[in-house]
Design a protein around this motif. Structure first.
Motif, mmCIF file in Angstrom:
data_model
loop_
_atom_site.group_PDB
_atom_site.id
_atom_site.type_symbol
_atom_site.label_atom_id
_atom_site.label_comp_id
_atom_site.label_asym_id
_atom_site.label_seq_id
_atom_site.Cartn_x
_atom_site.Cartn_y
_atom_site.Cartn_z
ATOM 1 N N VAL A 15 0.822 -1.211 0.000
ATOM 2 C CA VAL A 15 0.000 0.000 0.000
ATOM 3 C C VAL A 15 0.856 1.261 0.000
ATOM 4 C CG1 VAL A 15 -1.722 1.317 1.281
ATOM 5 C CG2 VAL A 15 -1.914 -1.168 1.139
ATOM 6 N N LEU A 16 1.826 1.310 0.908
ATOM 7 C CA LEU A 16 2.610 2.537 1.065
ATOM 8 C C LEU A 16 3.449 2.843 -0.170
ATOM 9 C CD1 LEU A 16 3.690 2.076 4.774
ATOM 10 C CD2 LEU A 16 2.189 3.848 3.888
ATOM 11 N N PHE A 17 4.099 1.825 -0.734
ATOM 12 C CA PHE A 17 4.908 2.069 -1.919
ATOM 13 C C PHE A 17 4.020 2.454 -3.097
ATOM 14 C CE2 PHE A 17 8.276 -1.123 -0.214
ATOM 15 C CZ PHE A 17 8.561 -0.240 0.815
ATOM 16 N N GLY A 18 2.846 1.807 -3.174
ATOM 17 C CA GLY A 18 1.907 2.177 -4.227
ATOM 18 C C GLY A 18 1.407 3.595 -4.060
ATOM 19 N N LEU A 19 1.167 4.008 -2.808
ATOM 20 C CA LEU A 19 0.710 5.371 -2.572
ATOM 21 C C LEU A 19 1.765 6.402 -2.960
ATOM 22 C CD1 LEU A 19 -1.146 5.032 0.858
ATOM 23 C CD2 LEU A 19 -2.156 5.550 -1.370
ATOM 24 N N ILE A 20 3.036 6.049 -2.753
ATOM 25 C CA ILE A 20 4.101 6.957 -3.171
ATOM 26 C C ILE A 20 4.027 7.177 -4.676
ATOM 27 C CG2 ILE A 20 6.606 7.237 -3.392
ATOM 28 C CD1 ILE A 20 6.888 5.660 -0.768
ATOM 29 N N ALA A 21 3.899 6.080 -5.424
ATOM 30 C CA ALA A 21 3.805 6.202 -6.876
ATOM 31 C C ALA A 21 2.530 6.940 -7.284
ATOM 32 C CB ALA A 21 3.839 4.811 -7.520
ATOM 33 N N ALA A 22 1.415 6.615 -6.618
ATOM 34 C CA ALA A 22 0.145 7.247 -6.978
ATOM 35 C C ALA A 22 0.132 8.735 -6.651
ATOM 36 C CB ALA A 22 -0.998 6.544 -6.243
ATOM 37 N N MET A 23 0.926 9.151 -5.656
ATOM 38 C CA MET A 23 0.997 10.567 -5.306
ATOM 39 C C MET A 23 1.437 11.416 -6.491
ATOM 40 S SD MET A 23 0.411 12.747 -2.951
ATOM 41 C CE MET A 23 0.225 11.645 -1.547
#
Length: 450
Positions: free
Chosen positions: A369-377
């Motif tokens: 989730v967290l790594f994906g959120l970084i990319a999605a940011m």
């Protein structure tokens, strides 16, 4: 009647009230940075900010093999440094930065679980990032912020942020791939996080990471410790750990390769801090641009101090911006309270042992989730700033950075090596400046890009 500008108001405020505000009591409505709630409400609200930052501040060191006790302690120390340098006028909490994860793993060869055997090497690189960050801060204090915005426009900033998230993706997937049980626990943790973020009531919705960790932990207790389907949680260290004690401080060691790899993260920290200042300024209805140089310098010093003792690099936290947006309470005193609580937690080995007992597949689920959120940011950055992808300069810059980061494109210059994050960061900055130079702007465009 004449109206004072923002800078004039700040000058008047400093001259009339001294270096720090006097924090006028206000018990209802919007609470501005120089105002405060009652002391009881201030303490409770400060604890709320401590909870808001805890998920990411605890998880980030675990992903890099750092001691979470030390990271939490130095997040508090760093927040107090920030508080003092900005004269208590910019509300902010400094927690563990995720921008360091990929480069720390690359520089140390960290396997993904347990203490990092090359921690001191990582710390030396983080000190290097802090020094570079400080140099940028001093230049901003001397010349203003305009050159930073030109060097790091939204197209470039978004591309670098996305590259970091994509570069980390294999680490997250590996963490939940040891076996079928680990995979299902990781995916269940992801689902819990998503359900909390979407459906939880009130401020609980702002704590999806820590609630996801708790939910995943309980699932392992049930299915592994209780029913024997997987590796059970070992509570030996937790039982033996004392409630109070000194953290395990670690000194940095300096290796050129690690510094070259990790130091460019300073560019990301500048962009994060710039965004924080803009966001808080918009929420409070006043420009805080005059404090940007101080904020950058404070963050750089906090990062150096943390790395000198074994902590992670730090950055201003969006989680706490979210709490301020929800509560309309911007008093800077709340962050002093949160910082003091974090420092106290840092001196509890029992707290650290509890964090270290979090099972690997749960951490893997959090990482997805967290790594994906970084990319999605990155998408949010591009959308909010209306980045034009019909412009070939923007399109090609982003395309190259994403591929370099996701594919971990490594460049070698003699004894020096730059990994995918560094290649994506410097590549995006340099390529964008070339493609938007006066020579390029005279061309009619790049065939096939329209």
């Amino acid at each position: 009647m004449s109206t004072a500008t923002g800078s004039e108001e700040r000058a008047q405020d400093r001259s009339s009230k001294g270096y720090f505000p006097r924090w006028k009591l206000k018990t209802s409505g919007v609470i501005m940075p120089e105002e405060r709630l009652s002391w009881g409400q201030t303490i409770v609200s400060g604890l709320q900010h401590c909870v808001a930052m805890s998920g990411s501040t605890i998880i980030a060191p675990l992903l890099m093999g750092f001691d979470p006790n030390v990271a939490v302690l130095f997040s508090g120390v760093g927040t107090l440094i920030f508080f003092v340098i900005v004269a208590g006028r910019v509300p902010s909490y400094l927690g563990s930065s995720f921008a360091f994860i990929a480069v720390v793993i690359a520089a140390t060869g960290y396997a993904g679980h347990g203490p990092n055997p090359n921690l001191s090497v990582a710390l030396g690189g983080i000190v290097g990032a802090g020094v570079l960050y400080g140099v940028i801060a001093l230049i901003v204090m001397w010349s203003g912020v305009g050159w930073v915005e030109r060097l790091l426009p939204p197209a470039v900033t978004g591309a670098v942020v996305a590259a970091i998230g994509l570069n980390l993706a294999p680490v997250a997937v590996k963490a939940v791939s040891a076996g079928a049980f680990d995979t299902w626990i990781g995916l269940a943790t992801v689902l819990i996080i998503g359900m909390v973020a979407v459906a939880a009531p009130g401020l609980w919705r702002r704590l999806p990471i820590i609630l996801g960790a708790i939910g995943g932990y309980l699932l392992v207790l049930l299915f592994a410790n209780g029913l024997g389907f997987g590796t059970p949680i070992d509570f030996t260290q937790l039982s033996a750990a004392p409630w109070l004690g000194l953290p395990n401080f670690t000194a940095p060691s300096f290796h050129v390769d690690a510094i070259v790899l990790i130091a460019p993260v300073a560019i990301i920290l500048v962009a994060e801090n710039l965004g924080h200042i803009k966001a808080v300024g918009a929420m409070t209805g006043r420009s805080l641009d005059g404090y940007l140089g101080r904020a950058l310098l404070a963050d750089s010093l906090a990062t150096i101090v943390a790395a000198c003792g074994g902590g992670t690099g730090v950055t201003t936290y969006a989680e706490n911006i979210g709490v301020m947006a929800a509560t309309k309470v911007y008093s800077t005193l709340l962050f002093a309270v949160a910082a003091i609580v974090s420092i106290l937690l840092g001196f509890s080995p029992k707290f650290g042992a509890l964090i270290l007992s979090i099972p690997g597949p749960v951490i893997g689920g959090l990482s997805i989730v967290l790594f994906g959120l970084i990319a999605a940011m990155a998408g949010r950055i591009w959308v909010e700033n209306k980045v034009d992808f019909a412009n070939p300069a923007n399109l090609i810059t982003v395309a190259v950075a994403l591929t370099a980061g996701a594919g971990d494109l490594t460049l070698k210059f003699g004894a020096f090596t730059i990994g995918g994050i560094g290649t994506a960061t410097f590549g995006a900055i340099i390529l964008y400046q070339i493609l938007t130079s006066p020579l390029a702007s005279r061309a009619e465009g790049i065939p096939g890009m329209r």
